[in-house]
Design a protein around this motif. Structure first.
Motif, PDB file in Angstrom:
ATOM      1  N   THR A 139      13.284 127.982  42.605  1.00 15.48           N
ATOM      2  CA  THR A 139      11.834 128.031  42.432  1.00 15.48           C
ATOM      3  C   THR A 139      11.380 129.473  42.632  1.00 15.48           C
ATOM      4  N   PRO A 140      10.893 130.128  41.588  1.00 15.22           N
ATOM      5  CA  PRO A 140      10.475 131.530  41.711  1.00 15.22           C
ATOM      6  C   PRO A 140       9.355 131.713  42.732  1.00 15.22           C
ATOM      7  N   MET A 141       9.412 132.823  43.437  1.00 13.92           N
ATOM      8  CA  MET A 141       8.389 133.242  44.387  1.00 13.92           C
ATOM      9  C   MET A 141       8.153 132.262  45.534  1.00 13.92           C
ATOM     10  N   ASP A 142       9.108 131.404  45.813  1.00 13.76           N
ATOM     11  CA  ASP A 142       9.025 130.506  46.974  1.00 13.76           C
ATOM     12  C   ASP A 142       9.915 131.110  48.050  1.00 13.76           C
ATOM     13  N   GLU A 143       9.305 131.805  48.982  1.00 17.16           N
ATOM     14  CA  GLU A 143      10.097 132.549  49.967  1.00 17.16           C
ATOM     15  C   GLU A 143      10.742 131.671  51.033  1.00 17.16           C
ATOM     16  N   HIS A 144      10.279 130.428  51.195  1.00 12.25           N
ATOM     17  CA  HIS A 144      10.831 129.579  52.254  1.00 12.25           C
ATOM     18  C   HIS A 144      11.972 128.682  51.777  1.00 12.25           C
ATOM     19  N   TYR A 145      11.790 127.992  50.669  1.00 14.95           N
ATOM     20  CA  TYR A 145      12.803 127.054  50.169  1.00 14.95           C
ATOM     21  C   TYR A 145      12.959 127.209  48.659  1.00 14.95           C
ATOM     22  N   PRO A 146      13.504 128.350  48.221  1.00 12.91           N
ATOM     23  CA  PRO A 146      13.599 128.576  46.782  1.00 12.91           C
ATOM     24  C   PRO A 146      14.680 127.731  46.093  1.00 12.91           C
ATOM     25  N   GLU A 147      15.721 127.327  46.850  1.00 11.60           N
ATOM     26  CA  GLU A 147      16.846 126.624  46.232  1.00 11.60           C
ATOM     27  C   GLU A 147      17.157 125.352  46.994  1.00 11.60           C
ATOM     28  N   ALA A 148      18.366 125.280  47.501  1.00 20.78           N
ATOM     29  CA  ALA A 148      18.854 124.092  48.197  1.00 20.78           C
ATOM     30  C   ALA A 148      18.179 123.903  49.554  1.00 20.78           C
ATOM     31  N   ILE A 149      18.000 122.632  49.919  1.00 19.20           N
ATOM     32  CA  ILE A 149      17.485 122.280  51.243  1.00 19.20           C
ATOM     33  C   ILE A 149      18.555 121.448  51.937  1.00 19.20           C
ATOM     34  N   ASP A 150      19.067 121.972  53.037  1.00 18.43           N
ATOM     35  CA  ASP A 150      20.123 121.293  53.797  1.00 18.43           C
ATOM     36  C   ASP A 150      19.518 120.371  54.847  1.00 18.43           C
ATOM     37  N   LEU A 151      20.179 119.237  55.062  1.00 21.10           N
ATOM     38  CA  LEU A 151      19.762 118.267  56.066  1.00 21.10           C
ATOM     39  C   LEU A 151      20.837 118.139  57.138  1.00 21.10           C
ATOM     40  N   ASP A 152      20.427 117.746  58.337  1.00 20.59           N
ATOM     41  CA  ASP A 152      21.386 117.450  59.399  1.00 20.59           C
ATOM     42  C   ASP A 152      21.990 116.079  59.144  1.00 20.59           C
ATOM     43  N   SER A 153      23.265 115.932  59.448  1.00 21.49           N
ATOM     44  CA  SER A 153      23.940 114.644  59.274  1.00 21.49           C
ATOM     45  C   SER A 153      23.534 113.682  60.378  1.00 21.49           C
ATOM     46  N   TYR A 154      23.462 112.421  60.044  1.00 26.58           N
ATOM     47  CA  TYR A 154      23.184 111.370  61.015  1.00 26.58           C
ATOM     48  C   TYR A 154      24.266 110.299  60.970  1.00 26.58           C
ATOM     49  N   PHE A 155      24.601 109.842  59.771  1.00 22.35           N
ATOM     50  CA  PHE A 155      25.593 108.783  59.603  1.00 22.35           C
ATOM     51  C   PHE A 155      26.956 109.420  59.329  1.00 22.35           C
ATOM     52  N   THR A 156      27.680 109.739  60.378  1.00 21.03           N
ATOM     53  CA  THR A 156      28.936 110.477  60.237  1.00 21.03           C
ATOM     54  C   THR A 156      30.037 109.674  59.553  1.00 21.03           C
ATOM     55  N   HIS A 157      29.899 108.366  59.475  1.00 19.71           N
ATOM     56  CA  HIS A 157      30.921 107.538  58.832  1.00 19.71           C
ATOM     57  C   HIS A 157      30.751 107.454  57.304  1.00 19.71           C
ATOM     58  N   LEU A 158      29.659 107.993  56.775  1.00 18.08           N
ATOM     59  CA  LEU A 158      29.417 107.946  55.333  1.00 18.08           C
ATOM     60  C   LEU A 158      29.886 109.229  54.651  1.00 18.08           C
ATOM     61  N   SER A 159      30.236 109.113  53.381  1.00 19.27           N
ATOM     62  CA  SER A 159      30.491 110.307  52.572  1.00 19.27           C
ATOM     63  C   SER A 159      29.194 111.095  52.491  1.00 19.27           C
ATOM     64  N   GLN A 160      29.329 112.411  52.299  1.00 19.47           N
ATOM     65  CA  GLN A 160      28.151 113.261  52.179  1.00 19.47           C
ATOM     66  C   GLN A 160      28.120 113.897  50.800  1.00 19.47           C
ATOM     67  N   GLY A 161      26.904 114.072  50.275  1.00 20.38           N
ATOM     68  CA  GLY A 161      26.796 114.616  48.942  1.00 20.38           C
ATOM     69  C   GLY A 161      25.659 115.598  48.767  1.00 20.38           C
ATOM     70  N   ILE A 162      25.688 116.251  47.619  1.00 17.33           N
ATOM     71  CA  ILE A 162      24.623 117.152  47.184  1.00 17.33           C
ATOM     72  C   ILE A 162      23.860 116.411  46.098  1.00 17.33           C
ATOM     73  N   CYS A 163      22.588 116.178  46.339  1.00 17.94           N
ATOM     74  CA  CYS A 163      21.772 115.385  45.428  1.00 17.94           C
ATOM     75  C   CYS A 163      20.858 116.280  44.600  1.00 17.94           C
ATOM     76  N   GLY A 164      20.955 116.141  43.298  1.00 15.18           N
ATOM     77  CA  GLY A 164      20.078 116.854  42.376  1.00 15.18           C
ATOM     78  C   GLY A 164      18.889 115.984  42.016  1.00 15.18           C
ATOM     79  N   THR A 165      17.701 116.434  42.395  1.00 15.09           N
ATOM     80  CA  THR A 165      16.475 115.685  42.138  1.00 15.09           C
ATOM     81  C   THR A 165      15.796 116.232  40.894  1.00 15.09           C
ATOM     82  N   GLY A 166      15.274 115.323  40.074  1.00 12.02           N
ATOM     83  CA  GLY A 166      14.544 115.743  38.893  1.00 12.02           C
ATOM     84  C   GLY A 166      13.665 114.630  38.373  1.00 12.02           C
ATOM     85  N   ASP A 167      12.664 115.006  37.629  1.00 14.02           N
ATOM     86  CA  ASP A 167      11.726 114.042  37.057  1.00 14.02           C
ATOM     87  C   ASP A 167      12.230 113.510  35.716  1.00 14.02           C
ATOM     88  N   SER A 168      13.494 113.117  35.700  1.00 14.49           N
ATOM     89  CA  SER A 168      14.085 112.476  34.525  1.00 14.49           C
ATOM     90  C   SER A 168      15.201 111.565  35.015  1.00 14.49           C
TER      91      SER A 168
END
Length: 187
Positions: A91-120
Motif C-alpha cells: 500500500t503506497p504511502m502507508d508508513e505503518h502497515y504497507p505490506e504484510a501484517i504478522d500475528l502472534d500464534s495462539y493455536f500451536t497445534h495447527l498449521s500456520q499460513g500466509i493468507c492473501g486477502t482480496g475483494d475477489s
C-alpha cells in the motif's frame, strides 16, 4: 479469556447456526475488506474487547481440504499499484502497515499460513506469495493493529482456490462450522 474475545465471521453460512445454538455471540461482517474493517472497528468500540477471534473459510492449493489453519501473516493480494513502481501487495504511502501484517500464534497445534486477502473470489494463483486466500482477514488485521487489539484468525480450508472452488466452498461449510465450533470451545 473468552470474556475479552469478540468473534467475527464473514457470513452466517460459515457458522451454519451452530455457534448461536451453543449460545455464542457471533458478529457477522459480510463479504469483503470494507465490510470487515467497519465491523471490526464497530465491535471493538462497542465491546471493548482485547482480542478479536476471526473464524471462517478459505481456499488453498497448499493446505489440505478440511484442514484448520491458523493465519500467521496477512497480505493484500489485490493491492496493485505496480504501474507506479510499487510491488504488488504494497500500500503506497502507508508508513505503518504497507505490506504484510504478522500475528502472534495462539493455536500451536495447527498449521500456520500466509493468507492473501482480496475483494475477489480467488480461483487461481494470487500475485503475492501466500498459501491460502480469503476476502476479509487483512482488513481485520489492520484495524486490530491500529487499535492495539489482538487478532487470532483460523481458517477452515473449504476449497482448492481453483475452478471448482465455488462448488466446493458451499458443499463444505457445515463440516467447517463443526470444526471451528469445536476449536472455539477448546479455548
Amino acid at each position: 479469556m473468552k470474556n475479552d474475545i469478540a468473534l467475527i465471521m464473514a457470513l452466517p453460512s460459515e457458522s451454519k447456526d451452530l455457534f448461536e445454538q451453543a449460545g455464542i455471540t457471533v458478529h457477522y461482517s459480510g463479504i469483503g475488506k470494507i465490510n470487515a474493517a467497519f465491523t471490526a472497528f464497530d465491535v471493538i468500540q462497542k465491546t471493548g474487547c482485547k482480542t478479536i477471534l476471526n473464524l471462517g473459510s478459505a481456499g488453498s492449493s497448499h493446505f489440505n481440504a478440511h484442514e484448520l489453519v491458523e493465519v500467521k501473516t496477512f497480505v493484500q493480494r489485490d493491492m496493485d499499484v505496480s504501474p507506479l513502481g510499487f510491488e504488488v501487495g504494497v500500500t503506497p504511502m502507508d508508513e505503518h502497515y504497507p505490506e504484510a501484517i504478522d500475528l502472534d500464534s495462539y493455536f500451536t497445534h495447527l498449521s500456520q499460513g500466509i493468507c492473501g486477502t482480496g475483494d475477489s473470489f480467488e480461483t487461481g494463483q494470487p500475485k503475492v506469495p501466500c498459501n491460502l486466500v480469503d476476502m476479509e482477514g487483512y482488513a481485520l488485521a489492520k484495524v486490530c493493529k491500529k487499535l492495539d487489539v489482538r487478532l487470532i484468525s483460523v481458517k477452515y480450508i473449504s476449497d482448492g482456490a481453483n475452478d471448482t472452488a465455488h462448488l466446493d466452498w458451499e458443499e463444505n461449510l457445515l463440516l467447517g462450522a463443526t470444526k471451528l465450533l469445536k476449536l472455539y470451545q477448546s479455548i
